[in-house]
Design a protein around this motif. Sequence first.
Motif, PDB file in Angstrom:
ATOM      1  N   LEU A 204      21.679  19.673 -73.336  1.00 38.04           N
ATOM      2  CA  LEU A 204      21.345  20.435 -72.142  1.00 38.04           C
ATOM      3  C   LEU A 204      21.129  19.431 -71.026  1.00 38.04           C
ATOM      4  CD1 LEU A 204      20.295  22.830 -70.402  1.00 38.04           C
ATOM      5  CD2 LEU A 204      18.047  22.430 -71.464  1.00 38.04           C
ATOM      6  N   HIS A 205      21.774  19.643 -69.882  1.00 35.61           N
ATOM      7  CA  HIS A 205      21.542  18.805 -68.705  1.00 35.61           C
ATOM      8  C   HIS A 205      20.912  19.692 -67.639  1.00 35.61           C
ATOM      9  CE1 HIS A 205      23.050  15.503 -65.766  1.00 35.61           C
ATOM     10  NE2 HIS A 205      21.884  15.980 -65.423  1.00 35.61           N
ATOM     11  N   VAL A 206      19.641  19.433 -67.334  1.00 33.02           N
ATOM     12  CA  VAL A 206      18.934  20.177 -66.298  1.00 33.02           C
ATOM     13  C   VAL A 206      19.281  19.530 -64.958  1.00 33.02           C
ATOM     14  CG1 VAL A 206      16.686  20.856 -65.388  1.00 33.02           C
ATOM     15  CG2 VAL A 206      17.072  20.781 -67.878  1.00 33.02           C
ATOM     16  N   THR A 207      19.940  20.285 -64.097  1.00 38.18           N
ATOM     17  CA  THR A 207      20.338  19.771 -62.793  1.00 38.18           C
ATOM     18  C   THR A 207      19.266  20.041 -61.750  1.00 38.18           C
ATOM     19  OG1 THR A 207      22.628  20.252 -63.402  1.00 38.18           O
ATOM     20  CG2 THR A 207      22.197  19.766 -61.086  1.00 38.18           C
ATOM     21  N   TYR A 208      18.767  21.262 -61.709  1.00 38.27           N
ATOM     22  CA  TYR A 208      17.727  21.648 -60.749  1.00 38.27           C
ATOM     23  C   TYR A 208      16.668  22.476 -61.446  1.00 38.27           C
ATOM     24  CZ  TYR A 208      21.729  21.023 -57.570  1.00 38.27           C
ATOM     25  OH  TYR A 208      22.840  20.555 -56.914  1.00 38.27           O
TER      26      TYR A 208
ATOM     27  N   GLU B 207      17.214  14.257 -64.336  1.00 40.58           N
ATOM     28  CA  GLU B 207      16.807  13.194 -63.426  1.00 40.58           C
ATOM     29  C   GLU B 207      15.758  13.775 -62.479  1.00 40.58           C
ATOM     30  OE1 GLU B 207      20.239  14.232 -63.267  1.00 40.58           O
ATOM     31  OE2 GLU B 207      20.793  12.880 -64.882  1.00 40.58           O
ATOM     32  N   THR B 208      14.794  12.951 -62.087  1.00 43.47           N
ATOM     33  CA  THR B 208      13.790  13.358 -61.109  1.00 43.47           C
ATOM     34  C   THR B 208      13.333  12.126 -60.337  1.00 43.47           C
ATOM     35  OG1 THR B 208      11.766  14.686 -60.799  1.00 43.47           O
ATOM     36  CG2 THR B 208      11.767  13.102 -62.619  1.00 43.47           C
ATOM     37  N   TRP B 209      12.792  12.352 -59.163  1.00 46.87           N
ATOM     38  CA  TRP B 209      12.278  11.240 -58.356  1.00 46.87           C
ATOM     39  C   TRP B 209      10.771  11.119 -58.528  1.00 46.87           C
ATOM     40  CZ3 TRP B 209      15.770  13.714 -54.292  1.00 46.87           C
ATOM     41  CH2 TRP B 209      17.020  13.083 -54.263  1.00 46.87           C
ATOM     42  N   ASP B 210      10.254   9.950 -58.181  1.00 45.03           N
ATOM     43  CA  ASP B 210       8.822   9.692 -58.375  1.00 45.03           C
ATOM     44  C   ASP B 210       7.935  10.672 -57.618  1.00 45.03           C
ATOM     45  OD1 ASP B 210       9.304   8.640 -55.817  1.00 45.03           O
ATOM     46  OD2 ASP B 210       8.661   6.611 -56.334  1.00 45.03           O
ATOM     47  N   PHE B 211       8.380  11.207 -56.487  1.00 43.71           N
ATOM     48  CA  PHE B 211       7.556  12.145 -55.718  1.00 43.71           C
ATOM     49  C   PHE B 211       7.721  13.585 -56.200  1.00 43.71           C
ATOM     50  CE2 PHE B 211      11.584  11.932 -53.406  1.00 43.71           C
ATOM     51  CZ  PHE B 211      11.871  13.269 -53.186  1.00 43.71           C
ATOM     52  N   GLN B 212       8.622  13.799 -57.138  1.00 42.43           N
ATOM     53  CA  GLN B 212       8.831  15.145 -57.655  1.00 42.43           C
ATOM     54  C   GLN B 212       7.963  15.387 -58.881  1.00 42.43           C
ATOM     55  OE1 GLN B 212      13.138  15.008 -58.046  1.00 42.43           O
ATOM     56  NE2 GLN B 212      13.329  16.540 -56.424  1.00 42.43           N
ATOM     57  N   ALA B 213       8.510  15.195 -60.075  1.00 41.63           N
ATOM     58  CA  ALA B 213       7.796  15.707 -61.239  1.00 41.63           C
ATOM     59  C   ALA B 213       7.906  14.892 -62.516  1.00 41.63           C
ATOM     60  CB  ALA B 213       8.270  17.127 -61.491  1.00 41.63           C
TER      61      ALA B 213
ATOM     62  N   TYR C 226       9.286  15.180 -72.513  1.00 38.81           N
ATOM     63  CA  TYR C 226      10.371  14.289 -72.107  1.00 38.81           C
ATOM     64  C   TYR C 226       9.864  12.851 -72.048  1.00 38.81           C
ATOM     65  CZ  TYR C 226      13.395  18.187 -70.975  1.00 38.81           C
ATOM     66  OH  TYR C 226      14.190  19.297 -71.063  1.00 38.81           O
ATOM     67  N   GLU C 227      10.763  11.921 -72.313  1.00 37.20           N
ATOM     68  CA  GLU C 227      10.447  10.495 -72.250  1.00 37.20           C
ATOM     69  C   GLU C 227      11.346   9.835 -71.221  1.00 37.20           C
ATOM     70  OE1 GLU C 227      10.658   8.576 -76.051  1.00 37.20           O
ATOM     71  OE2 GLU C 227       9.589  10.219 -77.042  1.00 37.20           O
ATOM     72  N   VAL C 228      10.782   8.898 -70.476  1.00 39.82           N
ATOM     73  CA  VAL C 228      11.569   8.135 -69.511  1.00 39.82           C
ATOM     74  C   VAL C 228      12.484   7.198 -70.291  1.00 39.82           C
ATOM     75  CG1 VAL C 228      11.489   6.437 -67.645  1.00 39.82           C
ATOM     76  CG2 VAL C 228       9.800   8.279 -67.720  1.00 39.82           C
TER      77      VAL C 228
ATOM     78  N   VAL D 279      12.206   5.106 -52.915  1.00 41.59           N
ATOM     79  CA  VAL D 279      11.968   6.111 -53.947  1.00 41.59           C
ATOM     80  C   VAL D 279      12.498   5.583 -55.278  1.00 41.59           C
ATOM     81  CG1 VAL D 279      12.549   8.468 -54.671  1.00 41.59           C
ATOM     82  CG2 VAL D 279      12.150   7.985 -52.259  1.00 41.59           C
ATOM     83  N   THR D 280      11.850   5.979 -56.356  1.00 39.33           N
ATOM     84  CA  THR D 280      12.315   5.619 -57.694  1.00 39.33           C
ATOM     85  C   THR D 280      12.848   6.867 -58.383  1.00 39.33           C
ATOM     86  OG1 THR D 280      10.708   3.833 -57.871  1.00 39.33           O
ATOM     87  CG2 THR D 280      11.623   4.669 -59.938  1.00 39.33           C
ATOM     88  N   GLU D 281      14.034   6.744 -58.981  1.00 42.35           N
ATOM     89  CA  GLU D 281      14.602   7.838 -59.751  1.00 42.35           C
ATOM     90  C   GLU D 281      14.355   7.563 -61.229  1.00 42.35           C
ATOM     91  OE1 GLU D 281      18.610  10.361 -59.668  1.00 42.35           O
ATOM     92  OE2 GLU D 281      18.914   8.327 -60.403  1.00 42.35           O
ATOM     93  N   TYR D 282      14.024   8.629 -61.967  1.00 40.35           N
ATOM     94  CA  TYR D 282      13.793   8.536 -63.400  1.00 40.35           C
ATOM     95  C   TYR D 282      14.814   9.385 -64.140  1.00 40.35           C
ATOM     96  CZ  TYR D 282       9.287   6.551 -62.191  1.00 40.35           C
ATOM     97  OH  TYR D 282       8.311   5.746 -61.676  1.00 40.35           O
ATOM     98  N   LEU D 283      15.327   8.853 -65.235  1.00 38.56           N
ATOM     99  CA  LEU D 283      16.137   9.608 -66.173  1.00 38.56           C
ATOM    100  C   LEU D 283      15.251   9.869 -67.374  1.00 38.56           C
ATOM    101  CD1 LEU D 283      18.784  10.734 -67.396  1.00 38.56           C
ATOM    102  CD2 LEU D 283      19.321   8.400 -68.113  1.00 38.56           C
ATOM    103  N   LEU D 284      15.109  11.136 -67.735  1.00 35.08           N
ATOM    104  CA  LEU D 284      14.252  11.524 -68.853  1.00 35.08           C
ATOM    105  C   LEU D 284      15.080  12.283 -69.883  1.00 35.08           C
ATOM    106  CD1 LEU D 284      12.381  12.080 -66.011  1.00 35.08           C
ATOM    107  CD2 LEU D 284      10.701  12.063 -67.801  1.00 35.08           C
ATOM    108  N   ALA D 285      14.675  12.168 -71.145  1.00 34.78           N
ATOM    109  CA  ALA D 285      15.379  12.852 -72.222  1.00 34.78           C
ATOM    110  C   ALA D 285      14.359  13.391 -73.224  1.00 34.78           C
ATOM    111  CB  ALA D 285      16.360  11.921 -72.916  1.00 34.78           C
ATOM    112  N   LYS D 286      14.796  14.393 -73.971  1.00 35.52           N
ATOM    113  CA  LYS D 286      13.935  15.026 -74.964  1.00 35.52           C
ATOM    114  C   LYS D 286      14.793  15.516 -76.117  1.00 35.52           C
ATOM    115  CE  LYS D 286      10.915  19.090 -75.435  1.00 35.52           C
ATOM    116  NZ  LYS D 286      10.303  20.204 -74.678  1.00 35.52           N
TER     117      LYS D 286
END
Length: 147
Positions: free
Chosen positions: A69-73, A109-115, A124-126, A137-144
């Motif tokens: 599953l790829h969560v886009t938004y 993917e999410t940014w540091d100011f988001q969630a 989820y793990e970074v 801004v820092t972008e994070y890729l998380l997976a579960k």
Amino acid sequence: MFRIEAEVDKGRRDLLRKRLRETNTAASPVLSALRGTPAEREAPLHVWALDGEGGLAGGLVGHTWTSWLHVTYLWVDARHRGAGLGSRLLARAEHLARTERACTASRLETWDFQAPAFYEKQGYEVVGVVPDYPPGVTEYLLAKRLR
């Protein structure tokens, strides 16, 4: 002799994507073993939350591909934040992906100011960090893993 162009062309984009997927599938034993064409293995997954008047209170837009599953938004209206709606939307998408599409994992993917902290609370793990994307801004890729 080649002519190089820089223009938005949805037809060429779709053709390029198709050819890239075909090349990747042919080169990967795992992808080659999967049933269906690359396009058939990707399917949209949308989950919506509507308020009492039928207005959009929140939603999740993503897709499933192979076993992921790829969560886009994922978005929740400010009036409804803090009530667990984001968690419910994400849980529903994960459930559908796992039970109806045989997905075993999820990514986003999410940014540091988001969630990032919200997603970590959901299990989820970074797995990747891109600093300064966009600048400041820092972008994070998380997976579960979906169980």
